[in-house]
Design an enzyme around this catalytic site. Structure first.
Site, short mmCIF file in Angstrom:
data_model
loop_
_atom_site.label_atom_id
_atom_site.label_comp_id
_atom_site.label_asym_id
_atom_site.label_seq_id
_atom_site.Cartn_x
_atom_site.Cartn_y
_atom_site.Cartn_z
N GLU A 1 75.49 110.63 103.44
CA GLU A 1 74.17 110.77 102.81
C GLU A 1 74.20 110.47 101.31
OE1 GLU A 1 70.62 114.09 102.05
OE2 GLU A 1 72.43 114.66 103.13
N ASP B 1 70.40 123.83 105.83
CA ASP B 1 71.65 124.01 105.08
C ASP B 1 71.41 124.28 103.60
OD1 ASP B 1 70.61 121.37 104.99
OD2 ASP B 1 72.49 120.62 104.18
N SER C 1 66.48 113.83 110.17
CA SER C 1 67.26 115.00 109.79
C SER C 1 66.47 115.66 108.67
CB SER C 1 68.67 114.60 109.32
OG SER C 1 69.38 115.75 108.90
N LYS D 1 78.02 117.53 106.80
CA LYS D 1 77.07 116.83 105.93
C LYS D 1 77.54 116.91 104.48
CE LYS D 1 72.89 117.34 103.46
NZ LYS D 1 71.89 118.30 102.99
N TYR E 1 69.69 121.27 96.39
CA TYR E 1 69.78 122.08 97.60
C TYR E 1 70.51 123.37 97.28
CZ TYR E 1 68.09 118.33 100.57
OH TYR E 1 67.29 117.38 101.16
N GLU F 1 71.68 109.99 98.87
CA GLU F 1 70.23 110.04 98.72
C GLU F 1 69.80 109.30 97.46
OE1 GLU F 1 66.47 113.15 98.25
OE2 GLU F 1 68.46 113.92 98.77
N LYS G 1 72.50 109.38 106.87
CA LYS G 1 71.29 110.10 106.48
C LYS G 1 70.73 109.44 105.23
CE LYS G 1 69.29 114.66 105.78
NZ LYS G 1 69.46 116.13 105.85
#
Length: 393
Positions: free
Chosen positions: A220, A68, A331, A180, A393, A222, A262
């Site tokens: 998620e 992604d 993942s 996500k 990302y 992170e 995640k």
């Protein structure tokens, strides 16, 4: 006695009801005050499907292939093998990954970027159909990226809630069945209470909106590897973050059986002088999860966070040496794609070899999910770390 109940968006036969309150109006001569009984509000039109989707993704020996990356980040990957960043090359690379024969044996879901969700192969097959043919659930990245958080210690918040409901409905129509949303917490920058609360609230709103539109939300937050902090400091921050996340998930009436997590693994900062062993990572990570995550959650799908391919697999394997309340799996993006990308080099004659490289990594992590992985025979390339400070990302 008159009862007022509102039922909204629920299919016939569903056990989930949406209610505002139940008011019992007693004759004023007998009872001067009305009694109000609070009823839970929970979107239930997709409840059964959400639970089934989550269970499918969290199936034994399988995990998620994350592809992604934004177009800009995918461009960086392509540039590393000398390819121009254009739609044709991005399509070619993602076609290589998504049409790998036998991938569904080890992969249960794939997170796509919006461009990929609507793309087809060069022979006209939709990518979502290629996935479904192998019993792989298509997923979709729905956040709009990180921006500076005013009033914080140079921290970020994740945007994308505006218009999320309508976008999610369209993604569902296109074939996506899970979503996500990635936000981040930085230990060197605090983290401030404001940043943690913003991350948790944003994730909870996204999760509720996703479920309302038929998508299982991957939650998620992170915790970045950036910094020289110890593994104990990471554990402390992770526990704080996940406490906030589940508080707000509950506040937003999110169905826990219909979500996936995640999380980052609990490790020292990337610049810490002492590196943790797989057993230490497993012990600390499982300690955090057992303290914070309800057993109703079906799957824990770890991100690799810049670890090497082998490191991410070894750590996952260590966590599956004894039974867990949830499906503990992966993942991964870079930790599944790296060797495959470098094998491909953008050359048509290397496609089969690149797909074999992807299958090797997928099978290794499948074994790790089952607690049966051994690093014997792994290549030197797969042992190279991929940490990038301030990675986006």
């Amino acid at each position: 006695m008159a009862a007022s109940v509102i039922k909204a968006g629920v299919r016939l036969g569903s056990s989930q009801w949406t209610g505002q309150s139940l008011t019992q109006n007693i004759d004023s001569h007998k009872q001067p005050k009305a009694q109000r009984v609070s009823m839970p509000i929970r979107a239930g039109s997709y409840a059964e499907e959400l639970v089934q989707t989550a269970k499918t993704v969290a199936s034994p020996g399988r995990g998620i292939l994350a592809i992604d990356e934004s177009n800009a980040t995918c461009g960086k990957r392509l540039a590393s093998i000398g390819l121009e960043n254009n739609e044709t090359n991005r399509q070619a690379y993602r076609q290589l990954l998504l049409t790998t024969p036998g991938l569904g044996e080890y992969i249960s879901g794939s997170i796509l970027f919006e461009e990929t969700l609507y793309q087809s192969t060069t022979d006209g097959r939709k990518f979502v159909d290629c996935l479904r043919e192998q019993n792989i659930m298509p997923g979709i990245k729905v956040d709009k990226g990180l921006v500076p958080l005013p009033g914080s210690n140079n921290e970020s918040w994740c945007q994308g809630l505006d218009g999320l409901a309508s976008r999610s409905a369209e993604y569902y129509k296109q074939g996506a069945r899970f979503a996500k949303w990635r936000t981040v917490v930085s230990i060197p920058n605090g983290p401030s209470d404001l940043a943690v609360k913003e991350a948790a609230w944003g994730l909870a709103r996204y999760a509720a909106i996703s479920q309302d539109n038929g998508l299982v939300p991957i939650v998620e937050p992170e915790i970045l590897l950036d910094g020289d902090h110890s593994i104990d400091r990471t554990l402390e921050v992770a526990e704080k973050v996940w406490a906030e996340v589940f508080f707000y998930l509950a506040e937003n009436n999110v169905l826990f059986e219909g979500i996936l997590l995640k999380p980052s693994m609990v490790t020292p900062g990337a610049e810490h002088k002492e590196k943790a062993t797989p057993q230490q990572v497993a012990d600390y990570t499982l300690k955090m999860l057992k303290r914070r995550v309800p057993p109703a959650v079906p799957g824990i799908m770890f991100l690799s966070g810049g670890q090497s391919e082998v490191e991410a697999t070894l750590n996952l394997n260590a966590m599956n040496q004894s039974p867990n309340p949830w499906h503990v799996s992966f993942s991964y993006a870079r930790a599944l794609q790296n060797t495959s990308l470098k094998t491909w080099k953008g050359l048509p004659e290397n496609i089969e070899a690149a797909q074999r490289a992807l299958l090797i990594r997928a099978k290794a992590n499948s074994l790790a999910q089952l607690g049966r992985y051994s690093a014997e025979g792994e290549s030197e390339e797969s042992k190279k770390g991929m940490f990038v400070k301030g990675y986006t990302y």
